[in-house]
Design a protein around this motif. Structure first.
Motif, short mmCIF file in Angstrom:
data_model
loop_
_atom_site.label_atom_id
_atom_site.label_comp_id
_atom_site.label_asym_id
_atom_site.label_seq_id
_atom_site.Cartn_x
_atom_site.Cartn_y
_atom_site.Cartn_z
N ILE A 284 0.85 -1.19 0.00
CA ILE A 284 0.00 0.00 0.00
C ILE A 284 0.89 1.24 0.00
O ILE A 284 1.64 1.48 0.95
N ASP A 285 0.82 2.03 -1.07
CA ASP A 285 1.64 3.23 -1.18
C ASP A 285 0.81 4.45 -0.80
O ASP A 285 -0.05 4.88 -1.56
N LEU A 286 1.08 4.98 0.38
CA LEU A 286 0.41 6.20 0.84
C LEU A 286 1.40 7.37 0.90
O LEU A 286 1.10 8.41 1.48
N ALA A 287 2.59 7.20 0.27
CA ALA A 287 3.61 8.25 0.30
C ALA A 287 3.47 9.22 -0.86
O ALA A 287 3.75 10.41 -0.72
N ILE A 288 3.06 8.74 -2.03
CA ILE A 288 3.01 9.56 -3.23
C ILE A 288 1.58 10.02 -3.47
O ILE A 288 0.67 9.20 -3.65
N ALA A 289 1.38 11.34 -3.49
CA ALA A 289 0.04 11.90 -3.68
C ALA A 289 -0.29 12.02 -5.16
O ALA A 289 -0.48 13.11 -5.70
N ALA A 290 -0.33 10.87 -5.84
CA ALA A 290 -0.64 10.84 -7.26
C ALA A 290 -2.14 10.59 -7.45
O ALA A 290 -2.79 9.98 -6.60
N PRO A 291 -2.72 11.03 -8.57
CA PRO A 291 -4.14 10.79 -8.80
C PRO A 291 -4.42 9.33 -9.13
O PRO A 291 -3.52 8.60 -9.56
N ASP A 292 -5.64 8.93 -8.92
CA ASP A 292 -6.11 7.62 -9.34
C ASP A 292 -6.34 7.68 -10.85
O ASP A 292 -7.17 8.45 -11.33
N ARG A 293 -5.59 6.87 -11.60
CA ARG A 293 -5.67 6.97 -13.06
C ARG A 293 -7.05 6.61 -13.60
O ARG A 293 -7.43 7.04 -14.69
N THR A 294 -7.82 5.84 -12.84
CA THR A 294 -9.17 5.49 -13.29
C THR A 294 -10.14 6.65 -13.16
O THR A 294 -11.27 6.58 -13.65
N LEU A 295 -9.71 7.72 -12.48
CA LEU A 295 -10.58 8.87 -12.26
C LEU A 295 -10.16 10.08 -13.10
O LEU A 295 -10.62 11.20 -12.85
N LEU A 296 -9.28 9.87 -14.08
CA LEU A 296 -8.88 10.95 -14.99
C LEU A 296 -9.70 10.90 -16.27
O LEU A 296 -10.03 9.81 -16.76
N PRO A 297 -10.05 12.05 -16.82
CA PRO A 297 -10.83 12.05 -18.07
C PRO A 297 -10.00 11.48 -19.22
O PRO A 297 -8.80 11.74 -19.30
N PRO A 298 -10.61 10.67 -20.11
CA PRO A 298 -9.86 10.14 -21.26
C PRO A 298 -9.39 11.26 -22.18
O PRO A 298 -10.08 12.25 -22.39
N LEU A 299 -8.18 11.09 -22.71
CA LEU A 299 -7.54 12.16 -23.49
C LEU A 299 -7.72 12.01 -25.00
O LEU A 299 -7.49 12.97 -25.74
N GLY A 300 -8.10 10.82 -25.46
CA GLY A 300 -8.04 10.52 -26.89
C GLY A 300 -8.72 11.54 -27.78
O GLY A 300 -8.10 12.10 -28.70
N ALA A 301 -10.01 11.78 -27.56
CA ALA A 301 -10.77 12.66 -28.44
C ALA A 301 -10.23 14.10 -28.37
O ALA A 301 -10.10 14.78 -29.40
N ALA A 302 -9.91 14.55 -27.16
CA ALA A 302 -9.40 15.92 -27.00
C ALA A 302 -8.04 16.08 -27.66
O ALA A 302 -7.75 17.11 -28.28
N LEU A 303 -7.20 15.07 -27.56
CA LEU A 303 -5.89 15.12 -28.23
C LEU A 303 -6.03 15.16 -29.74
O LEU A 303 -5.36 15.93 -30.43
N ALA A 304 -6.94 14.33 -30.25
CA ALA A 304 -7.13 14.28 -31.70
C ALA A 304 -7.63 15.63 -32.22
O ALA A 304 -7.17 16.11 -33.27
#
Length: 450
Positions: free
Chosen positions: A103-123
């Motif tokens: 269990i990593d509670l040291a790095i305050a990184a976002p949950d990748r499953t809760l980020l908006p998908p980038l594909g359409a916006a990137l395109a």
């Protein structure tokens, strides 16, 4: 090893401050002066060179600035070695557990499953206006149109940068000189302390409570005429507080008669559950807000926006023109597309609610176990412990990593650890087990633990 003053004097090509400094730099680079070697006193070398002690002191100051020598009362002045890049020791001091902790509670990184998908916006952004034009664009029209309505005060100038900490670093680097004073919250972000140490400023810590920086503490710091005051108006890391409207007004009143630049770090931006009460609403010509989109919209966008006082933003633009010059138009317009897209906004809203729920779930369980944590708005928990090293070892023995609280402090204070909550499990049983271990690590040892 003590360096012979007479020999060193013969190595100085020119008896000026610059001549002394450049001669020693060459000797250190060549290895003739090795790390640990003790240099003569300022007065000794000055007498042999036939110059004033101030000339040698100025040379020593230049060498200290490049971190090639160090001076203290016991050891005198010693050689550190050739110039190098100073490591951000607080940021790097996380610990290496070889992938063995569950269990990593040291790095305050976002949950990748809760980020908006980038594909359409990137395109869509790949066809942005002016693509591959060499014109240096501070911020694309689409991104400015997306962020300007959300800004808490009318910004005089805008700039897109490669992340929130780049914004903080460049603002402070272009505002403060070595030896200047900068007022900051206590505790504060570890990386901010590393940045200030790199610049070589004197840090003036300002105590905080649940509503943000304490006015009396800021008033005391302002007596020393700091060139900047840096604070987090909401989503505070590590404590989790948010500045209230009343507190923001009090702080603005104290700052109004000064020339201090106000730098506001909105590190989690749209993930914050608290409204942003900005000092810029009252001091727009003296405030710059730094808003990061890494945790809300994706770290690989590498984007933050700074908006506020024109002269401060312009200094950053000028310094940046020596290097990157501008941020990718594709990435800027990708973020602009996400900010305007109702589906992406819904994802960010769901993330905000999920993080708040996860934080509250662990905080409530710790409170029930006699471990009181404060704050209401962040992706971390600031947990008081009886002994920091013991708490970290206890957690590691149970497969859990955490960040040491001392990384976030200027002055020694009550021991804490910082726990990142963004990727916590939501299984009630697993949360109960986790809270049991954290409470065990936090509390004073009893007889049964020896």
């Amino acid at each position: 090893m003590e360096i012979d003053p007479g020999w060193l004097a013969t190595q100085v090509r020119e008896p000026s401050a610059r001549g002394v400094a450049t001669s020693l730099i060459d000797l250190i680079r060549e290895g003739a002066l090795r790390p640990g070697a003790r240099l003569p006193t300022v007065r000794q070398l000055a007498r042999l060179l036939g110059v004033s002690p101030g000339t040698v002191a100025e040379a020593w100051s230049e060498l200290r600035k490049h971190r090639m020598i160090s001076t203290d009362r016991r050891r005198g002045t010693v050689v550190l070695g050739p110039p190098g890049v100073q490591h951000p020791v607080r940021y790097e001091r996380i610990g290496n557990f070889g992938g063995r902790l569950a269990i990593d509670l040291a790095i305050a990184a976002p949950d990748r499953t809760l980020l908006p998908p980038l594909g359409a916006a990137l395109a869509a952004a790949a066809g942005t206006d002016g693509l591959n034009d060499y014109t240096r664009e501070t911020i694309t029209p689409r991104l400015r149109a997306a962020v300007e309505p959300t800004w808490p005060f009318p910004a005089q100038s805008w700039l897109a940068l490669g992340g929130g900490y780049e914004g903080l670093q460049l603002l402070l680097q272009t505002t403060a000189l070595p030896g200047d004073r900068v007022a900051i919250e206590e505790p504060t972000a570890a990386r901010l302390l590393d940045i200030l140490e790199l610049i070589g400023v004197e840090v003036l810590p300002v105590a905080c409570d649940e509503d943000g920086p304490v006015p009396a503490a800021l008033a005391e710091a302002l007596r020393a005429s700091p060139v900047a005051f840096v604070h987090q108006p909401r989503g505070h890391s590590p404590c989790g507080h948010a500045v209230s409207a009343e507190r923001s007004a009090e702080l603005a009143e104290l700052l109004a008669p000064t020339t201090t630049l106000v730098v506001e770090d909105d590190g989690i931006g749209d993930l914050s559950v608290a409204p942003l009460h900005s000092i810029g609403a009252r001091l727009p010509g003296r405030t710059v807000l730094v808003r990061s989109y890494s945790k809300s919209h994706g770290p690989d966008l590498r984007l933050a926006v700074i908006g506020g006082a024109a002269d401060a933003v312009e200094r950053v633009r000028v310094l940046r023109s020596y290097g990157t010059g501008w941020s990718s138009r594709i990435l800027q317009d990708t973020l602009a597309g996400l900010l305007a897209d109702p589906d992406a906004r819904e994802v960010v809203e769901r993330a905000r609610e999920t993080y708040a729920r996860r934080r509250a779930a662990l905080a409530g369980r710790l409170t029930a176990r006699g471990v009181t944590v404060g704050g209401r708005d962040s992706l971390v928990l600031w947990v008081p412990v009886h002994d920091e090293p013991e708490a970290l070892v206890t957690l590691a023995a149970h497969g859990i990593s955490a960040a040491p609280g001392s990384r976030y402090l200027v002055r020694p204070g009550r021991p804490h650890i910082r726990l990142a909550i963004a990727r916590l499990t939501e299984d009630p049983g697993e949360l109960d087990d986790l809270a049991d271990v954290i409470a065990l690590a936090a509390k004073r040892p009893g007889p049964d633990r020896h």
